[in-house]
Design an enzyme around this catalytic site. Structure first.
Site, PDB file in Angstrom:
ATOM      1  N   ASP A  24       0.782  -1.249   0.000  1.00  0.00           N
ATOM      2  CA  ASP A  24       0.000   0.000   0.000  1.00  0.00           C
ATOM      3  C   ASP A  24       0.813   1.298   0.000  1.00  0.00           C
ATOM      4  OD1 ASP A  24      -1.944  -1.914   0.212  1.00  0.00           O
ATOM      5  OD2 ASP A  24      -2.676  -1.307   2.182  1.00  0.00           O
ATOM      6  N   LYS A 129      -6.652  -4.791  -3.059  1.00  0.00           N
ATOM      7  CA  LYS A 129      -7.232  -5.518  -1.927  1.00  0.00           C
ATOM      8  C   LYS A 129      -8.241  -4.625  -1.209  1.00  0.00           C
ATOM      9  CE  LYS A 129      -3.458  -4.484   1.342  1.00  0.00           C
ATOM     10  NZ  LYS A 129      -4.198  -3.611   2.236  1.00  0.00           N
ATOM     11  N   CYS A 162      -2.025  -2.587   7.722  1.00  0.00           N
ATOM     12  CA  CYS A 162      -2.032  -3.534   6.595  1.00  0.00           C
ATOM     13  C   CYS A 162      -0.789  -4.421   6.536  1.00  0.00           C
ATOM     14  CB  CYS A 162      -2.243  -2.773   5.298  1.00  0.00           C
ATOM     15  SG  CYS A 162      -3.913  -2.076   5.221  1.00  0.00           S
TER      16      CYS A 162
HETATM   17  C1  C5J Z   1      -2.970   0.583   5.556  1.00  0.00           C
HETATM   18  C2  C5J Z   1      -4.715   1.785   6.694  1.00  0.00           C
HETATM   19  N1  C5J Z   1      -2.485   0.365   4.346  1.00  0.00           N
HETATM   20  N2  C5J Z   1      -3.936   2.170   7.692  1.00  0.00           N
HETATM   21  N3  C5J Z   1      -4.220   1.123   5.629  1.00  0.00           N
HETATM   22  O1  C5J Z   1      -2.323   0.327   6.540  1.00  0.00           O
HETATM   23  O2  C5J Z   1      -5.903   2.059   6.709  1.00  0.00           O
END
Ligand code: C5J
Length: 221
Positions: A24, A129, A162
């Site tokens: 991400d 995702k 994540c």
């Molecule tokens: C991720 C989030 N990628 N913190 N998303 O950690 O909402």
């Protein structure tokens, strides 16, 4: 060969069974004006790891090993974004709303894209995702099985959300998980530290953690 001085003990890297997962590294989380900032966070902490993630990515590319990039994002009709996710907290903007970089965390929008410095190249896998874990509602398990991968090196954001969720999912599925500890970040430094302490506790209950430079040395020795 392949031995990495990791926490809580050495990690034996087997490059022919290893893939890199970059979680991400999207504009909405990492860049000023993105979703992360609308939640009141300082995105500069996350931006600061881009060069380190880029070094790790370059090392995997030079070694010819599989690279998987994930993006947390949703279909434009938000049919894969349950209210339990969309309605959390009290942000000025919610998933699906129009933000400075397009609709927040919606696939195809600028903010959902990976930062240009880490842009995937041909042959690399890009996995959208809807959840925090990269195995949930994605073909990741099948992709890794087809490639006979049993070890995963992790980078990306955020460490405690994540990244950690995906490491736990991977650990439950039998993968050895190694976190590149300077190639991951949180908006909250104490959460990053706590996450690394948790995953490496009790004899690597979820996985290992090591510096990017040590991982790169093991890949190329
Ligand atoms: C991720 C989030 N990628 N913190 N998303 O950690 O909402």
């Amino acid at each position: 060969m392949g031995k990495i001085a990791a926490r809580p003990f050495d990690f034996q890297l087997e490059p022919d069974k290893t893939a890199l997962i970059i979680i991400d590294m999207q504009r909405d989380f990492v860049e000023p004006g993105g979703f992360g900032e609308t939640l009141g966070n300082d995105a500069s902490r996350l931006q600061a790891i881009i060069p380190t993630v880029a070094r790790l990515l370059d090392g995997f590319r030079r070694a010819g090993l599989p690279v998987i990039h994930t993006r947390e994002c949703h279909r434009p009709d938000l049919s894969d974004c349950p209210p339990a996710k969309r309605n959390r907290g009290n942000p000025t903007l919610r998933i699906g709303d129009a933000g400075p970089m397009g609709r927040i965390l919606v696939s195809g929008e600028k903010g959902a894209g990976i930062v240009p410095e880490l842009a995937p190249i041909d042959g690399e896998i890009i996995l959208d995702k809807p959840g925090k874990g990269a195995f949930y509602a994605t073909p990741l398990g099948n992709i890794l099985a087809e490639k006979a991968i049993s070890q995963l090196v992790f980078a990306g954001v955020t460490t405690e959300v994540c990244v950690q969720t995906t490491m736990r999912e991977a650990n439950d599925r039998g993968f050895d998980c190694l976190l590149a500890e300077d190639a991951t970040e949180s908006y909250f430094p104490e959460f990053k530290k706590a996450t690394i302490d948790m995953i490496t506790a009790q004899g690597a209950i979820v996985g290992w953690a090591a510096a990017t430079s040590l991982i790169l040395e093991a890949l190329h020795d």
